[in-house]
Design a protein around this motif. Structure first.
Motif, PDB file in Angstrom:
ATOM      1  N   PHE A  31       0.827  -1.209   0.000  1.00 13.63           N
ATOM      2  CA  PHE A  31       0.000   0.000   0.000  1.00 13.63           C
ATOM      3  C   PHE A  31       0.863   1.262   0.000  1.00 13.63           C
ATOM      4  CE2 PHE A  31      -3.303  -2.788   2.197  1.00 13.63           C
ATOM      5  CZ  PHE A  31      -4.001  -3.006   1.020  1.00 13.63           C
ATOM      6  N   ILE A  32       1.976   1.216   0.735  1.00 14.41           N
ATOM      7  CA  ILE A  32       2.892   2.368   0.750  1.00 14.41           C
ATOM      8  C   ILE A  32       3.476   2.594  -0.646  1.00 14.41           C
ATOM      9  CG2 ILE A  32       5.088   3.228   1.644  1.00 14.41           C
ATOM     10  CD1 ILE A  32       4.445   1.810   4.286  1.00 14.41           C
ATOM     11  N   VAL A  33       3.861   1.501  -1.297  1.00 15.94           N
ATOM     12  CA  VAL A  33       4.402   1.597  -2.658  1.00 15.94           C
ATOM     13  C   VAL A  33       3.331   2.115  -3.619  1.00 15.94           C
ATOM     14  CG1 VAL A  33       5.311   0.277  -4.612  1.00 15.94           C
ATOM     15  CG2 VAL A  33       6.133  -0.186  -2.294  1.00 15.94           C
ATOM     16  N   ALA A  34       2.090   1.649  -3.433  1.00 13.79           N
ATOM     17  CA  ALA A  34       0.987   2.130  -4.282  1.00 13.79           C
ATOM     18  C   ALA A  34       0.797   3.628  -4.101  1.00 13.79           C
ATOM     19  CB  ALA A  34      -0.296   1.383  -3.935  1.00 13.79           C
ATOM     20  N   GLY A  35       0.841   4.086  -2.843  1.00  9.24           N
ATOM     21  CA  GLY A  35       0.716   5.520  -2.581  1.00  9.24           C
ATOM     22  C   GLY A  35       1.862   6.296  -3.197  1.00  9.24           C
ATOM     23  N   LEU A  36       3.067   5.736  -3.125  1.00 14.01           N
ATOM     24  CA  LEU A  36       4.239   6.379  -3.710  1.00 14.01           C
ATOM     25  C   LEU A  36       4.091   6.506  -5.226  1.00 14.01           C
ATOM     26  CD1 LEU A  36       7.189   7.419  -3.271  1.00 14.01           C
ATOM     27  CD2 LEU A  36       7.931   5.059  -3.682  1.00 14.01           C
ATOM     28  N   SER A  88      -3.465   5.567   6.338  1.00 13.65           N
ATOM     29  CA  SER A  88      -2.148   5.991   6.834  1.00 13.65           C
ATOM     30  C   SER A  88      -1.030   5.508   5.921  1.00 13.65           C
ATOM     31  CB  SER A  88      -1.920   5.463   8.253  1.00 13.65           C
ATOM     32  OG  SER A  88      -2.902   5.950   9.139  1.00 13.65           O
ATOM     33  N   ASN A  89      -1.111   4.250   5.477  1.00 12.91           N
ATOM     34  CA  ASN A  89      -0.075   3.701   4.599  1.00 12.91           C
ATOM     35  C   ASN A  89      -0.035   4.435   3.254  1.00 12.91           C
ATOM     36  OD1 ASN A  89       0.874   1.676   6.351  1.00 12.91           O
ATOM     37  ND2 ASN A  89      -0.820   0.323   5.799  1.00 12.91           N
ATOM     38  N   LEU A  90      -1.196   4.762   2.724  1.00 12.47           N
ATOM     39  CA  LEU A  90      -1.250   5.473   1.446  1.00 12.47           C
ATOM     40  C   LEU A  90      -0.616   6.855   1.564  1.00 12.47           C
ATOM     41  CD1 LEU A  90      -4.872   4.590   0.236  1.00 12.47           C
ATOM     42  CD2 LEU A  90      -2.714   3.559  -0.507  1.00 12.47           C
ATOM     43  N   LEU A  91      -0.899   7.529   2.673  1.00  4.65           N
ATOM     44  CA  LEU A  91      -0.346   8.871   2.869  1.00  4.65           C
ATOM     45  C   LEU A  91       1.169   8.835   3.044  1.00  4.65           C
ATOM     46  CD1 LEU A  91      -3.029  10.413   5.261  1.00  4.65           C
ATOM     47  CD2 LEU A  91      -2.605  11.026   2.876  1.00  4.65           C
ATOM     48  N   VAL A  92       1.666   7.821   3.746  1.00  9.70           N
ATOM     49  CA  VAL A  92       3.110   7.692   3.950  1.00  9.70           C
ATOM     50  C   VAL A  92       3.836   7.614   2.611  1.00  9.70           C
ATOM     51  CG1 VAL A  92       4.918   6.115   4.747  1.00  9.70           C
ATOM     52  CG2 VAL A  92       3.002   6.670   6.244  1.00  9.70           C
ATOM     53  N   GLY A  93       3.242   6.894   1.649  1.00  9.30           N
ATOM     54  CA  GLY A  93       3.874   6.770   0.342  1.00  9.30           C
ATOM     55  C   GLY A  93       3.611   7.940  -0.585  1.00  9.30           C
ATOM     56  N   SER A  94       2.394   8.487  -0.556  1.00  6.01           N
ATOM     57  CA  SER A  94       2.008   9.479  -1.570  1.00  6.01           C
ATOM     58  C   SER A  94       2.642  10.854  -1.365  1.00  6.01           C
ATOM     59  CB  SER A  94       0.485   9.643  -1.602  1.00  6.01           C
ATOM     60  OG  SER A  94       0.010  10.223  -0.401  1.00  6.01           O
ATOM     61  N   LEU A  95       2.839  11.277  -0.123  1.00  6.48           N
ATOM     62  CA  LEU A  95       3.364  12.622   0.114  1.00  6.48           C
ATOM     63  C   LEU A  95       4.769  12.809  -0.483  1.00  6.48           C
ATOM     64  CD1 LEU A  95       1.989  13.305   3.709  1.00  6.48           C
ATOM     65  CD2 LEU A  95       1.091  14.073   1.508  1.00  6.48           C
ATOM     66  N   PRO A  96       5.718  11.891  -0.236  1.00  4.79           N
ATOM     67  CA  PRO A  96       7.012  12.044  -0.928  1.00  4.79           C
ATOM     68  C   PRO A  96       6.895  11.794  -2.427  1.00  4.79           C
ATOM     69  CG  PRO A  96       6.974  10.005   0.350  1.00  4.79           C
ATOM     70  CD  PRO A  96       5.761  10.788   0.752  1.00  4.79           C
ATOM     71  N   GLY A  97       5.958  10.930  -2.834  1.00  4.94           N
ATOM     72  CA  GLY A  97       5.770  10.655  -4.256  1.00  4.94           C
ATOM     73  C   GLY A  97       5.343  11.896  -5.016  1.00  4.94           C
ATOM     74  N   ILE A  98       4.425  12.666  -4.452  1.00  2.00           N
ATOM     75  CA  ILE A  98       3.968  13.900  -5.081  1.00  2.00           C
ATOM     76  C   ILE A  98       5.124  14.890  -5.217  1.00  2.00           C
ATOM     77  CG2 ILE A  98       2.520  15.943  -4.746  1.00  2.00           C
ATOM     78  CD1 ILE A  98       0.426  14.109  -3.486  1.00  2.00           C
ATOM     79  N   TYR A  99       5.960  14.960  -4.178  1.00  2.00           N
ATOM     80  CA  TYR A  99       7.082  15.898  -4.204  1.00  2.00           C
ATOM     81  C   TYR A  99       8.065  15.551  -5.327  1.00  2.00           C
ATOM     82  CZ  TYR A  99      11.444  18.169  -2.937  1.00  2.00           C
ATOM     83  OH  TYR A  99      12.597  18.901  -2.981  1.00  2.00           O
ATOM     84  N   PHE A 100       8.475  14.274  -5.388  1.00  2.00           N
ATOM     85  CA  PHE A 100       9.461  13.878  -6.398  1.00  2.00           C
ATOM     86  C   PHE A 100       8.857  13.923  -7.804  1.00  2.00           C
ATOM     87  CE2 PHE A 100      11.392  11.702  -2.652  1.00  2.00           C
ATOM     88  CZ  PHE A 100      12.614  12.369  -2.693  1.00  2.00           C
ATOM     89  N   GLY A 101       7.572  13.576  -7.929  1.00  2.00           N
ATOM     90  CA  GLY A 101       6.929  13.627  -9.236  1.00  2.00           C
ATOM     91  C   GLY A 101       6.837  15.040  -9.770  1.00  2.00           C
ATOM     92  N   SER A 102       6.601  15.988  -8.877  1.00  2.00           N
ATOM     93  CA  SER A 102       6.485  17.390  -9.304  1.00  2.00           C
ATOM     94  C   SER A 102       7.799  17.921  -9.856  1.00  2.00           C
ATOM     95  CB  SER A 102       6.017  18.263  -8.137  1.00  2.00           C
ATOM     96  OG  SER A 102       6.983  18.274  -7.098  1.00  2.00           O
TER      97      SER A 102
END
Length: 259
Positions: free
Chosen positions: A5-10, A217-231
């Motif tokens: 789930f963390i990887v999915a969020g990322l 919680s797991n989705l947020l842990v992955g997605s927040l850094p993912g959004i930053y690096f993707g941007s």
């Protein structure tokens, strides 16, 4: 499974940060792939969207990229519609299979509509620009106000049932209604509207038991850094390649859910 789930969020965060495509159209199908109950997938993704987009509202407000008048008109339609949809799901609560069937079909239709919006975005924007009168005001009259409220109500139903539509579909609809609105202000306005809509719909699903807090919680842990690096990679990949690939993926998943 937590790592998954963390990887999915990322991954979703990275794609959203890079392309701007709404996270719901990607995240909810992924959760279904992991075997999450459709109602839980939608409810969790709605609250996930409200949290991740809240930061965007602060940034857009700081840069004066939000038209709060239009946001209020949209919310006048979407929030009551979301509450009414949650109430309808509550009435159907005893029919779990029926609820899941409704949500899966709504999700499939929303995915296909989103793919159409992605593919024909430029043509729709050009159409709106050509057909707006030179003397038209930014906000228009009473008729446009009611059309905006009606558009919000339609989005309220679609988003509550599927967690999809507030981004791609909502932005296209807004541009057709307000073609004189600058693009940055249009995007900021739609994000500002999406936050209360997804929050109300998400809390409504939470009240029905359609929310997994650990999953969120797991989705947020992955997605927040993912959004930053993707941007950081925005604009690096050709739009004419990304757009058809994303749209094709959404059509395949959507058609499978519907048919």
């Amino acid at each position: 499974m937590e790592i998954g789930f963390i990887v999915a969020g990322l991954a979703v965060g990275f794609i959203v940060g890079m392309t701007g495509v709404g996270g719901g159209s990607l995240m909810t199908p992924i959760l279904l792939f992991f075997g999450i109950n459709p109602a839980t997938a939608v409810g969790t993704d709605l609250l996930y969207a409200s949290i991740t987009k809240a930061g965007g509202v602060l940034v857009h407000h700081k840069h004066r990229n939000i038209d709060w008048r239009i946001t209020r008109w949209l919310a006048l339609g979407s929030v009551p519609a979301a509450l009414a949809t949650v109430w309808a799901l509550h009435v159907m609560r005893a029919e779990t299979e029926a609820i899941n069937a409704v949500i899966k079909h709504a999700l499939g239709v929303a995915l296909m509509l989103t793919s159409v919006a992605i593919i024909f975005k430029q043509r729709l924007l050009q159409f709106a620009q050509r057909h707006v009168g030179v003397s038209a005001s930014l906000h228009g009259g009473l008729q446009r106000r009611w059309a905006t409220i009606g558009n919000g109500a339609l989005l309220g139903v679609i988003v509550t049932l599927s967690s999809i539509g507030a981004g791609a579909i909502g932005t296209i609809a807004l541009f057709l209604l307000f073609p004189l609105l600058p693009t940055a202000r249009l995007v900021g306005t739609e994000i500002a509207h999406a936050v209360p809509l997804t929050l109300v719909a998400g809390l409504g699903h939470a009240g029905l038991g359609n929310l997994d807090w650990g999953l969120l919680s797991n989705l947020l842990v992955g997605s927040l850094p993912g959004i930053y690096f993707g941007s950081q990679l925005t604009g690096r990949l050709p739009d004419h390649i990304l757009r058809p690939v994303l749209a094709g993926m959404l059509v395949l998943v959507g058609s499978k859910l519907v048919f």
